[in-house]
Motif scaffolding. Structure first.
Motif, PDB file in Angstrom:
ATOM      1  N   ARG A 284     -13.398  -1.256  -7.200  1.00  0.00           N
ATOM      2  CA  ARG A 284     -12.654  -1.557  -8.430  1.00  0.00           C
ATOM      3  C   ARG A 284     -11.746  -2.764  -8.221  1.00  0.00           C
ATOM      4  O   ARG A 284     -11.684  -3.672  -9.069  1.00  0.00           O
ATOM      5  CB  ARG A 284     -11.819  -0.339  -8.837  1.00  0.00           C
ATOM      6  CG  ARG A 284     -10.844  -0.587  -9.980  1.00  0.00           C
ATOM      7  CD  ARG A 284     -10.094   0.687 -10.306  1.00  0.00           C
ATOM      8  NE  ARG A 284      -9.430   1.198  -9.131  1.00  0.00           N
ATOM      9  CZ  ARG A 284      -8.224   0.789  -8.713  1.00  0.00           C
ATOM     10  NH1 ARG A 284      -7.587  -0.162  -9.370  1.00  0.00           N
ATOM     11  NH2 ARG A 284      -7.667   1.318  -7.634  1.00  0.00           N
ATOM     12  N   VAL A 285     -11.079  -2.811  -7.085  1.00  0.00           N
ATOM     13  CA  VAL A 285     -10.162  -3.925  -6.802  1.00  0.00           C
ATOM     14  C   VAL A 285     -10.945  -5.211  -6.577  1.00  0.00           C
ATOM     15  O   VAL A 285     -10.507  -6.297  -6.980  1.00  0.00           O
ATOM     16  CB  VAL A 285      -9.274  -3.598  -5.590  1.00  0.00           C
ATOM     17  CG1 VAL A 285      -8.364  -4.775  -5.244  1.00  0.00           C
ATOM     18  CG2 VAL A 285      -8.427  -2.354  -5.869  1.00  0.00           C
ATOM     19  N   LEU A 286     -12.105  -5.102  -5.954  1.00  0.00           N
ATOM     20  CA  LEU A 286     -12.940  -6.295  -5.774  1.00  0.00           C
ATOM     21  C   LEU A 286     -13.405  -6.849  -7.116  1.00  0.00           C
ATOM     22  O   LEU A 286     -13.486  -8.066  -7.303  1.00  0.00           O
ATOM     23  CB  LEU A 286     -14.150  -5.966  -4.898  1.00  0.00           C
ATOM     24  CG  LEU A 286     -13.869  -5.730  -3.408  1.00  0.00           C
ATOM     25  CD1 LEU A 286     -15.162  -5.403  -2.668  1.00  0.00           C
ATOM     26  CD2 LEU A 286     -13.187  -6.934  -2.772  1.00  0.00           C
ATOM     27  N   ARG A 287     -13.688  -5.963  -8.065  1.00  0.00           N
ATOM     28  CA  ARG A 287     -14.045  -6.422  -9.413  1.00  0.00           C
ATOM     29  C   ARG A 287     -12.861  -7.140 -10.053  1.00  0.00           C
ATOM     30  O   ARG A 287     -13.030  -8.159 -10.735  1.00  0.00           O
ATOM     31  CB  ARG A 287     -14.492  -5.246 -10.277  1.00  0.00           C
ATOM     32  CG  ARG A 287     -15.793  -4.601  -9.815  1.00  0.00           C
ATOM     33  CD  ARG A 287     -16.206  -3.474 -10.749  1.00  0.00           C
ATOM     34  NE  ARG A 287     -17.262  -2.651 -10.197  1.00  0.00           N
ATOM     35  CZ  ARG A 287     -18.555  -2.939 -10.259  1.00  0.00           C
ATOM     36  NH1 ARG A 287     -18.957  -4.044 -10.865  1.00  0.00           N
ATOM     37  NH2 ARG A 287     -19.453  -2.118  -9.730  1.00  0.00           N
ATOM     38  N   TYR A 288     -11.647  -6.603  -9.852  1.00  0.00           N
ATOM     39  CA  TYR A 288     -10.448  -7.267 -10.360  1.00  0.00           C
ATOM     40  C   TYR A 288     -10.328  -8.664  -9.750  1.00  0.00           C
ATOM     41  O   TYR A 288     -10.047  -9.651 -10.448  1.00  0.00           O
ATOM     42  CB  TYR A 288      -9.200  -6.465  -9.999  1.00  0.00           C
ATOM     43  CG  TYR A 288      -9.031  -5.154 -10.729  1.00  0.00           C
ATOM     44  CD1 TYR A 288      -9.891  -4.765 -11.747  1.00  0.00           C
ATOM     45  CD2 TYR A 288      -7.989  -4.288 -10.393  1.00  0.00           C
ATOM     46  CE1 TYR A 288      -9.730  -3.560 -12.410  1.00  0.00           C
ATOM     47  CE2 TYR A 288      -7.807  -3.085 -11.055  1.00  0.00           C
ATOM     48  CZ  TYR A 288      -8.681  -2.728 -12.060  1.00  0.00           C
ATOM     49  OH  TYR A 288      -8.511  -1.540 -12.709  1.00  0.00           O
ATOM     50  N   PHE A 289     -10.537  -8.733  -8.440  1.00  0.00           N
ATOM     51  CA  PHE A 289     -10.416 -10.005  -7.721  1.00  0.00           C
ATOM     52  C   PHE A 289     -11.423 -11.027  -8.252  1.00  0.00           C
ATOM     53  O   PHE A 289     -11.083 -12.194  -8.494  1.00  0.00           O
ATOM     54  CB  PHE A 289     -10.637  -9.771  -6.223  1.00  0.00           C
ATOM     55  CG  PHE A 289     -10.930 -11.023  -5.445  1.00  0.00           C
ATOM     56  CD1 PHE A 289      -9.916 -11.916  -5.117  1.00  0.00           C
ATOM     57  CD2 PHE A 289     -12.231 -11.316  -5.051  1.00  0.00           C
ATOM     58  CE1 PHE A 289     -10.195 -13.081  -4.406  1.00  0.00           C
ATOM     59  CE2 PHE A 289     -12.512 -12.471  -4.344  1.00  0.00           C
ATOM     60  CZ  PHE A 289     -11.492 -13.351  -4.025  1.00  0.00           C
ATOM     61  N   LEU A 290     -12.661 -10.598  -8.453  1.00  0.00           N
ATOM     62  CA  LEU A 290     -13.697 -11.520  -8.928  1.00  0.00           C
ATOM     63  C   LEU A 290     -13.393 -12.027 -10.336  1.00  0.00           C
ATOM     64  O   LEU A 290     -13.640 -13.195 -10.651  1.00  0.00           O
ATOM     65  CB  LEU A 290     -15.061 -10.839  -8.894  1.00  0.00           C
ATOM     66  CG  LEU A 290     -15.654 -10.609  -7.503  1.00  0.00           C
ATOM     67  CD1 LEU A 290     -16.930  -9.787  -7.593  1.00  0.00           C
ATOM     68  CD2 LEU A 290     -15.922 -11.929  -6.793  1.00  0.00           C
TER      69      LEU A 290
END
Length: 296
Positions: free
Chosen positions: A4-10
């Protein structure tokens, strides 16, 4: 580190703006900012340089973006596979292919496979053989359609019967366009573009024989569309297959003596394939009746 956080980052990396990224993610701007700061703390590095109106990736941020995209793609692919119905075959098959006439065969297979398994979807990815093999190894592709010569020692494979014939792509108003075939000596003092892959270049060097050292290599390419522009602009003639798609103002002329190459469908030996992929590969073998060189 959560997906989920990686999606936020992207999303933040794509938009280069925290407020807009938060709106697209349907979360508040402070929440997104906090998550990105926690991610930086977890990794022990700065991922963004920040100004009042814009954020930009640092060098470490660009590295994470590349890896995060692969992880998210793999996670999405895995999720789709687990969402397949138990009673009927569905899901997604990710297929990588070079620019080859073997795609015609592949399209025929998919069309007939659709009649029996209409719920299966296909992700088509066009790239060079090396790129496709890398994504097969990473689990991002299920099947690759590769042109030979290519190292397939790590893969199961089905060799196709059709052969590709090499030739050159040249402007229709070029003097070479009057020829029915191209011999090595015809290309002396003519700038040429060769395929980038080493194994392919070695084969073409063998076709030139003793005069290869006299050939003007203008450059290399991995996909034909951009290389065709080089031929169109008279930068050089381009070595390629005789493809179904035609380029306006350009003519394909076959090599003589002929140089032919085959194509193979490959998949990883160690990878546990989804039901859709397994059934598709069985279907290919039945359709082509190719069993001696294929393994499942």
């Amino acid at each position: 580190m959560e997906l989920r956080v990686l999606r936020y980052f992207l999303m933040a990396a794509r938009e280069e703006n925290i407020t807009k990224a938060a709106e697209l993610l349907h979360i508040t701007q402070p929440t997104l900012s906090r998550q990105l700061i926690h991610l930086e703390e977890e990794l022990g590095t700065k991922l963004f340089t920040r100004s009042s109106h814009r954020i930009q990736l640092t060098e470490d941020g660009m590295l994470l973006r590349h890896k995060a995209q692969e992880l998210i793609q793999l996670a999405d692919k895995l999720e789709k596979e687990f969402q397949q119905g138990q009673e009927e075959i569905s899901g997604n098959i990710a297929i990588g292919s070079g620019e080859t006439n073997g795609v015609q065969f592949l399209a025929d297979i998919i069309r007939q496979f659709q009649e029996t398994y209409p719920l299966v979807q296909y992700d088509m990815y066009t790239a060079s053989a090396d790129d496709i093999k890398e994504k097969l190894d990473q689990g991002l592709l299920d099947i690759g359609l590769l042109t030979e010569p290519v190292d397939i020692s790590k893969y199961n494979f089905i060799r196709l019967k059709e052969k590709e014939r090499w030739g050159i792509l040249v402007r229709e108003d070029d003097a070479l366009a009057e020829k029915e075939v191209i011999r090595p000596e015809d290309l002396l003092d003519v700038p040429v573009f060769l395929a980038r892959r080493t194994l392919v270049r070695n084969e073409l060097e063998g076709w030139f024989g003793d005069i290869y050292d006299q050939i003007r290599v203008a450059g290399t390419y991995n996909l034909i569309n951009n290389a065709a522009v080089m031929a169109e602009k008279k930068v050089g003639v381009v070595f390629c297959f005789q493809l179904q798609n035609r380029f306006d103002g350009l003519k394909y002329i076959p090599l003589y003596p002929p140089v032919e190459t085959g194509a193979v469908l490959v998949w990883k030996k160690s990878q546990i394939a989804s039901r859709a992929v397994r059934q598709f590969l069985r279907f290919v073998k039945e359709y082509r009746d190719i069993t001696p060189e294929a393994s499942m």
